[in-house]
Design an enzyme around this catalytic site. Structure first.
Site, PDB file in Angstrom:
ATOM      1  N   GLU A  12       0.811  -1.213   0.000  1.00 20.62           N
ATOM      2  CA  GLU A  12       0.000   0.000   0.000  1.00 20.62           C
ATOM      3  C   GLU A  12       0.849   1.270   0.000  1.00 20.62           C
ATOM      4  O   GLU A  12       0.313   2.373   0.005  1.00 20.62           O
ATOM      5  CB  GLU A  12      -0.966   0.001   1.192  1.00 20.62           C
ATOM      6  CG  GLU A  12      -0.302   0.058   2.548  1.00 20.62           C
ATOM      7  CD  GLU A  12       0.070  -1.292   3.137  1.00 20.62           C
ATOM      8  OE1 GLU A  12       0.109  -1.389   4.368  1.00 20.62           O
ATOM      9  OE2 GLU A  12       0.335  -2.258   2.395  1.00 20.62           O
ATOM     10  N   LEU A  14       3.685   4.081   1.472  1.00 21.31           N
ATOM     11  CA  LEU A  14       3.875   4.741   2.769  1.00 21.31           C
ATOM     12  C   LEU A  14       2.616   5.507   3.143  1.00 21.31           C
ATOM     13  O   LEU A  14       2.561   6.731   3.097  1.00 21.31           O
ATOM     14  CB  LEU A  14       5.081   5.677   2.714  1.00 21.31           C
ATOM     15  CG  LEU A  14       6.429   5.000   2.880  1.00 21.31           C
ATOM     16  CD1 LEU A  14       7.564   5.994   2.653  1.00 21.31           C
ATOM     17  CD2 LEU A  14       6.555   4.360   4.243  1.00 21.31           C
ATOM     18  N   HIS A  15       1.589   4.763   3.484  1.00 21.75           N
ATOM     19  CA  HIS A  15       0.307   5.340   3.875  1.00 21.75           C
ATOM     20  C   HIS A  15      -0.107   4.765   5.223  1.00 21.75           C
ATOM     21  O   HIS A  15       0.190   3.626   5.534  1.00 21.75           O
ATOM     22  CB  HIS A  15      -0.771   5.028   2.828  1.00 21.75           C
ATOM     23  CG  HIS A  15      -0.448   5.606   1.500  1.00 21.75           C
ATOM     24  ND1 HIS A  15      -0.576   6.938   1.226  1.00 21.75           N
ATOM     25  CD2 HIS A  15       0.046   5.042   0.380  1.00 21.75           C
ATOM     26  CE1 HIS A  15      -0.202   7.160  -0.019  1.00 21.75           C
ATOM     27  NE2 HIS A  15       0.188   6.024  -0.553  1.00 21.75           N
ATOM     28  N   ALA A  16      -0.794   5.545   6.029  1.00 23.26           N
ATOM     29  CA  ALA A  16      -1.371   5.146   7.315  1.00 23.26           C
ATOM     30  C   ALA A  16      -0.406   4.332   8.178  1.00 23.26           C
ATOM     31  O   ALA A  16       0.577   4.868   8.675  1.00 23.26           O
ATOM     32  CB  ALA A  16      -2.695   4.436   7.106  1.00 23.26           C
ATOM     33  N   PRO A  18       1.939   1.873   7.614  1.00 21.96           N
ATOM     34  CA  PRO A  18       3.352   1.839   7.243  1.00 21.96           C
ATOM     35  C   PRO A  18       4.061   3.181   7.486  1.00 21.96           C
ATOM     36  O   PRO A  18       5.197   3.209   7.940  1.00 21.96           O
ATOM     37  CB  PRO A  18       3.337   1.483   5.755  1.00 21.96           C
ATOM     38  CG  PRO A  18       2.060   0.751   5.569  1.00 21.96           C
ATOM     39  CD  PRO A  18       1.096   1.415   6.502  1.00 21.96           C
TER      40      PRO A  18
END
Length: 93
Positions: A12, A14-16, A18
């Site tokens: 996914e 580098l979102h939320a 991670p």
């Protein structure tokens, strides 16, 4: 200036979650560093908003950089974290 180029290992990007894991590791490293997309402007690696603002996708190359003392080891640890897409902070961070 020491730098590491690495592909984002989280599907996914580098979102939320991670990004949160990455920012905590960057802060724990105790070395000021930046993160950027391969063709983009560097931002503070310890800033959640800045890291989210990159919009780095899974598999995309990012650049971690620092000119501080101790940067080589810190960048190695962060590069490994990003490349492997770890879901938890390892004890070595």
């Amino acid at each position: 200036m020491a730098e590491r180029r690495v592909n984002v290992g989280w599907n996914e990007g580098l979102h939320a979650r991670p990004a949160s894991i990455f920012v905590r590791a960057a802060t724990a490293a105790g070395v000021p560093m930046t993160i950027a997309k391969a063709d983009g402007n560097p931002v503070n690696a310890a800033s959640m908003l800045a890291v989210l603002g990159l919009g780095a996708q899974g598999g995309e190359e990012i650049v971690l950089a620092s000119d501080a003392e101790g940067a080589e080891a810190a960048l190695d640890r962060l590069a490994k974290l990003v490349a492997e897409g770890l879901e938890e902070l390892p004890e070595t961070v």
